[in-house]
Design an enzyme around this catalytic site. Structure first.
Site, PDB file in Angstrom:
ATOM      1  N   HIS A  54       0.819  -1.208   0.000  1.00 49.41           N
ATOM      2  CA  HIS A  54       0.000   0.000   0.000  1.00 49.41           C
ATOM      3  C   HIS A  54       0.856   1.263   0.000  1.00 49.41           C
ATOM      4  O   HIS A  54       0.515   2.250  -0.650  1.00 49.41           O
ATOM      5  CB  HIS A  54      -0.922  -0.003   1.222  1.00 49.41           C
ATOM      6  CG  HIS A  54      -1.897   1.128   1.246  1.00 49.41           C
ATOM      7  ND1 HIS A  54      -3.026   1.163   0.453  1.00 49.41           N
ATOM      8  CD2 HIS A  54      -1.921   2.276   1.966  1.00 49.41           C
ATOM      9  CE1 HIS A  54      -3.699   2.277   0.690  1.00 49.41           C
ATOM     10  NE2 HIS A  54      -3.056   2.967   1.596  1.00 49.41           N
ATOM     11  N   TYR A  57       4.276   0.688  -3.172  1.00 42.26           N
ATOM     12  CA  TYR A  57       3.980   0.402  -4.582  1.00 42.26           C
ATOM     13  C   TYR A  57       5.024  -0.547  -5.180  1.00 42.26           C
ATOM     14  O   TYR A  57       5.395  -0.432  -6.346  1.00 42.26           O
ATOM     15  CB  TYR A  57       3.915   1.700  -5.391  1.00 42.26           C
ATOM     16  CG  TYR A  57       2.737   2.582  -5.039  1.00 42.26           C
ATOM     17  CD1 TYR A  57       1.587   2.574  -5.806  1.00 42.26           C
ATOM     18  CD2 TYR A  57       2.770   3.408  -3.919  1.00 42.26           C
ATOM     19  CE1 TYR A  57       0.504   3.363  -5.490  1.00 42.26           C
ATOM     20  CE2 TYR A  57       1.681   4.201  -3.583  1.00 42.26           C
ATOM     21  CZ  TYR A  57       0.560   4.178  -4.380  1.00 42.26           C
ATOM     22  OH  TYR A  57      -0.523   4.956  -4.058  1.00 42.26           O
ATOM     23  N   LYS A 101      -7.103  14.428  -6.335  1.00 45.88           N
ATOM     24  CA  LYS A 101      -6.537  13.088  -6.259  1.00 45.88           C
ATOM     25  C   LYS A 101      -7.624  12.118  -5.808  1.00 45.88           C
ATOM     26  O   LYS A 101      -8.533  12.495  -5.065  1.00 45.88           O
ATOM     27  CB  LYS A 101      -5.362  13.055  -5.269  1.00 45.88           C
ATOM     28  CG  LYS A 101      -4.583  11.745  -5.251  1.00 45.88           C
ATOM     29  CD  LYS A 101      -3.445  11.815  -4.236  1.00 45.88           C
ATOM     30  CE  LYS A 101      -2.617  10.553  -4.211  1.00 45.88           C
ATOM     31  NZ  LYS A 101      -1.567  10.599  -3.162  1.00 45.88           N
ATOM     32  N   HIS A 105      -9.843   3.056  -0.036  1.00 46.45           N
ATOM     33  CA  HIS A 105      -9.898   2.606   1.358  1.00 46.45           C
ATOM     34  C   HIS A 105     -10.811   1.387   1.393  1.00 46.45           C
ATOM     35  O   HIS A 105     -11.838   1.377   2.068  1.00 46.45           O
ATOM     36  CB  HIS A 105     -10.401   3.724   2.272  1.00 46.45           C
ATOM     37  CG  HIS A 105      -9.619   3.849   3.536  1.00 46.45           C
ATOM     38  ND1 HIS A 105     -10.192   3.966   4.777  1.00 46.45           N
ATOM     39  CD2 HIS A 105      -8.278   3.869   3.755  1.00 46.45           C
ATOM     40  CE1 HIS A 105      -9.248   4.060   5.703  1.00 46.45           C
ATOM     41  NE2 HIS A 105      -8.080   4.002   5.105  1.00 46.45           N
ATOM     42  N   ARG A 126      -6.927  15.438   3.609  1.00 42.54           N
ATOM     43  CA  ARG A 126      -5.658  15.944   4.147  1.00 42.54           C
ATOM     44  C   ARG A 126      -4.556  15.952   3.088  1.00 42.54           C
ATOM     45  O   ARG A 126      -3.665  16.799   3.123  1.00 42.54           O
ATOM     46  CB  ARG A 126      -5.231  15.130   5.375  1.00 42.54           C
ATOM     47  CG  ARG A 126      -6.123  15.349   6.579  1.00 42.54           C
ATOM     48  CD  ARG A 126      -5.507  14.781   7.856  1.00 42.54           C
ATOM     49  NE  ARG A 126      -5.197  13.367   7.728  1.00 42.54           N
ATOM     50  CZ  ARG A 126      -6.073  12.370   7.877  1.00 42.54           C
ATOM     51  NH1 ARG A 126      -7.352  12.656   8.140  1.00 42.54           N
ATOM     52  NH2 ARG A 126      -5.707  11.113   7.777  1.00 42.54           N
ATOM     53  N   ASP A 127      -4.606  15.027   2.140  1.00 44.63           N
ATOM     54  CA  ASP A 127      -3.657  15.073   1.023  1.00 44.63           C
ATOM     55  C   ASP A 127      -3.784  16.390   0.263  1.00 44.63           C
ATOM     56  O   ASP A 127      -2.784  16.999  -0.131  1.00 44.63           O
ATOM     57  CB  ASP A 127      -3.913  13.907   0.057  1.00 44.63           C
ATOM     58  CG  ASP A 127      -3.218  12.624   0.484  1.00 44.63           C
ATOM     59  OD1 ASP A 127      -2.255  12.707   1.267  1.00 44.63           O
ATOM     60  OD2 ASP A 127      -3.633  11.545   0.041  1.00 44.63           O
ATOM     61  N   GLU A 323      -2.233   4.627  12.764  1.00 42.17           N
ATOM     62  CA  GLU A 323      -2.769   5.453  11.690  1.00 42.17           C
ATOM     63  C   GLU A 323      -3.950   6.287  12.194  1.00 42.17           C
ATOM     64  O   GLU A 323      -4.897   6.561  11.450  1.00 42.17           O
ATOM     65  CB  GLU A 323      -3.168   4.578  10.501  1.00 42.17           C
ATOM     66  CG  GLU A 323      -1.955   3.892   9.883  1.00 42.17           C
ATOM     67  CD  GLU A 323      -2.297   2.964   8.724  1.00 42.17           C
ATOM     68  OE1 GLU A 323      -3.440   3.008   8.235  1.00 42.17           O
ATOM     69  OE2 GLU A 323      -1.413   2.191   8.316  1.00 42.17           O
TER      70      GLU A 323
END
Length: 763
Positions: A54, A57, A101, A105, A126-127, A323
């Site tokens: 995850h 990559y 983007k 999930h 948040r990205d 997380e």
């Protein structure tokens, strides 16, 4: 007592749970080679989450590099930030930039549907925030098992409440997306969330730690035990929901904390007190510290015991892997720290200085004065394993493609065509989705000018000029199974076309590539074919891929999902007042089909609903035609020629006529070509087609415009009045629009047996 670096060096033979943390034996050996010793338990925790599929990559990296072949320019301007950043950033003119983007999930949303979906939304928001942008809208692309399955009834309502609840609490409009049902997603739903944000060019921020002596500040929510190894581990192996160890791995979201975090962060940017920033997503502190340090010009030292905790019993390894949501990490010059903390305090956002940027190239993490991590951050964040997984076209692909629809019984009479239309409009994948979308606030903030069920969502960016953006996500995974190269291009073409029908110019792409296990050569072949299809398609369309996500291991046991390369396309419109909606607008308007119809029914909704069949070859895709078609639609929109426009996709012309009529309650009468098969004309899913309506006075202008661009045009009929409205096909059938509406709207409420309160009255 923590396992220190010193202790790790002194006890080389101590057994470690590398396999339980998802590492392969050769990966663990490589970590020991990098460090010249065994890793401490905290280092092992960091490498395990950062080297997970995850986060790293590792199975897709060699293929994703192909996106670098694409031009960095867009039809609207320059790409200001691309792949490798938290999100892509595109110049849209007038000093504005847009960042967008899409990410997955999936497995967390199966384990705990509400929180899995909610934290998926929170993470992508948040990205966008980390790029320096204000988030202004979200979208979601959802896939579930068959509607009638009990587990779908468990998963779907929770996912929808998670997506809607989190986004609604943030005050972000949900402007579009998809909901698809298929047996392959039973036990492995897909929850892909997209966010779009707006910034001025000068507000762009990047994730890197620079300037020795600059302070590292963790701010936002406290760290808890929720989400330890969450998305990073859950999404990095074949899913098995019987493993109890998976149950506590889903993060818990707090959208009200995230709202404070958004406003606080935007004020920090405005105050000029941030030199680098990173959101906390998968891998938590392990990710934020290693990525910031790896992208900077030095190293970083962190005192982990300074991290505010919700659970004081957490071990350092757990703190590094947690997380927990609603957290950010910023790099701040010493002279700005007081101002930074003051702003956070005003927003009631907890902020703690946890470390500083150093001159060397090491990431050093201490726990109560003892060193528990001492690594080169690049080896954690960027230099993990890279696999060239074997891939091969499966033998069954020929069998699937040879099993076409030619032998399937087709409706031949008008009554049979009418019955087919009703069966399709009431089927789960074509029916009314307002049971879902009414749980989302689509109009909060007042800048949504198009939203579900339009072909694309559209947001006003500048109130004075009307500058706006349109977005759409699409993927027909049935086509992708029949031919993953063509299927990916069809997904790209449909999203591109859905943006174009609004009058916007498509300019950039973000993708979320959902596939089964990369350890299966057939799945890897599907993946590589989809990548090739997108790269080749984007080159023709001139739309760079600005970023995205790969989600592997989407399978239960040995059964993978249908290959699902979801494509999001963003477009720019100079003035949103020139937007073109889906619904027929006025009686007497002429109805015209742009593009040609062929006998292309393999993989269609008709084949699925009428015959439970999936085989043959998907529709042909002509991307040069898509470019010309988009040019026609954009110019027609700017000149105000069209009163409606609707992409033809699932369900073909019949579904487009129905949806265009239902949107505003107008009827329609069409006459099909005399020498053509009415069934093919109504239900074929040929690509590159758009249904438009316009006043009769503009018909000649549209005909000339299409001729100039080489786009076929076929007059079909006229829009009729709203009173006693019908959908009529001359010589075949006439169905009352209210009968169609009853069939179309009954499916989800009847099966899900609930009637959630609409968030927006009348939406």
């Amino acid at each position: 007592m923590a396992d220190t670096v010193e202790n790790a060096a002194a006890t080389p033979d101590q057994a470690q749970p590398w396999a339980e943390l998802g590492l392969k034996e050769d990966e663990y050996t490589r970590i020991r080679e990098i460090l010249g010793r065994r890793p401490s338990s905290s280092e092992l925790a960091m490498y395990s989450v950062m080297w997970s599929e995850h986060c790293s990559y590792k199975s897709s990296k060699v293929h994703l590099r192909r996106f670098g072949e694409l031009s960095q320019d867009t039809p609207a301007g320059k790409l200001l930030a691309g792949i490798g950043e938290n999100a892509g950033v595109v110049d849209i003119g007038q000093g504005y930039a847009v960042t967008f983007k899409i990410e997955s999930h999936n497995h967390p949303s199966y384990v705990e549907p509400h929180q899995g979906a909610a934290t998926g939304v929170g993470g992508i928001v948040r990205d966008i925030l980390a790029m320096g942008a204000r988030p202004v809208g979200v979208m979601d692309a959802l896939r579930f098992g068959p509607l009638e399955e009990p587990d779908t009834h468990r998963v779907l309502p929770g996912v929808v409440s998670g997506v809607g609840g989190y986004g609604n609490c943030l005050g972000l409009p949900n402007i579009g997306g998809e909901v698809v049902f298929d047996r392959s997603y039973l036990g492995n739903p897909l929850v892909n969330a997209l966010c779009v944000g707006v910034l001025r060019h000068e507000d762009l921020h990047l994730a890197k730690a620079t300037g020795a002596g600059n302070q590292v500040i963790l701010y936002g929510a406290a760290t808890g035990g929720d989400g330890i190894g969450g998305a990073s581990i859950l999404a990095s192996e074949t899913f098995d929901d019987d493993k109890p160890s998976k149950r506590p791995a889903v993060q818990v979201g707090d959208p009200f904390m995230e709202k404070l975090l958004i406003e606080c962060t935007l004020e920090l940017f405005a105050a000029g007190v941030v030199t680098g920033i990173q959101d906390f997503g998968a891998a938590g502190i392990s990710c934020a510290t290693s990525e910031l340090a790896a992208a900077g010009d030095g190293g970083m030292r962190v005192e982990l015991d300074r991290v505010p905790l919700r659970d004081s019993s957490l071990a350092p390894e757990e703190i590094l892997m947690s997380e927990s949501q609603e957290r950010m990490m910023a790099v701040v010059e010493p002279g700005d720290v007081a101002r930074f903390l003051e702003i956070c305090a005003r927003w009631d956002v907890q902020a703690t200085v946890v470390g500083e940027v150093t001159e060397d190239d090491r990431l050093v993490i201490e726990w109560h004065g003892e060193t528990i991590v001492d690594v080169d951050p690049r080896t954690v964040a960027h230099e993990g394993p890279v696999y060239e997984r074997p891939y091969a076209r499966p033998a069954w692909q020929d069998t699937v493609q040879a099993d076409g629809v030619e032998g399937l019984a087709r409706p031949a009479t008008g009554d049979e065509l009418a019955a087919t239309l009703l069966a399709l409009v009431g089927s789960p994948n074509l029916c009314d989705k307002s049971w879902i979308t009414n749980q989302y606030d689509r109009y909060v903030r007042g800048n949504s000018v198009l939203a579900q069920p339009e072909d694309a969502g559209m947001l006003r960016i500048d109130e004075e000029t009307g500058l706006g953006v349109a977005l759409s996500t699409d993927c027909n995974s049935r086509f992708a199974l029949l031919d993953p190269y063509v299927g990916a291009q069809l997904a790209l073409a449909e999203a591109y076309r859905n943006v174009a029908v609004t009058g916007a110019q498509p300019v950039a792409v973000s993708d979320c590539l959902n596939f089964g296990s990369p350890e299966d050569p057939a799945v890897m072949w599907q993946f590589t074919q989809a990548i090739a299809g997108l790269v080749d398609g984007c080159q023709v369309l001139g739309t760079p891929v600005t970023g995205g996500n790969v989600s592997f291991y989407n399978q239960t046991g040995s059964t993978p999902i249908l290959p699902t390369p979801v494509v999001g396309v963003m477009g720019v419109i100079e003035d949103v007042r020139r937007r073109v909606p889906v619904g027929f607008a006025g009686a007497g308007d002429v109805v015209v089909l742009l593009g040609d119809t062929r006998d292309e029914l393999a993989g269609s909704v008709w084949a699925a609903v009428a015959h439970d069949h999936l085989g043959g070859r998907p529709p042909v895709v002509d991307l040069e035609h898509e470019r010309r078609l988009a040019a026609v639609l954009g110019e027609a929109g700017r000149r105000g020629l069209l009163t409606s426009a609707h992409d033809l996709a699932d369900g073909g012309l019949a579904q487009a006529l129905v949806e265009s009529s239902l949107r505003r309650g107008h009827g329609v009468t069409v006459e099909l070509p005399a020498d053509a098969d009415p069934f093919v004309q109504l239900f074929s899913e040929s690509s590159g087609r758009v249904l438009v309506s316009l006043p009769a006075a503009g018909a000649d202008a549209l005909t000339t415009l299409c001729a100039e661009h080489g786009v076929p045009l076929h007059p079909l009929g006229r829009v009729t009045g709203a009173e006693d409205a019908t959908v009529a096909v001359a010589g075949q059938f006439s169905l009352p629009l209210e009968q169609i509406r009853t069939t179309w709207s009954a499916t989800l409420p009847a099966v899900l047996a609930a009637d959630p309160i609409a968030v927006v009255a009348g939406a």
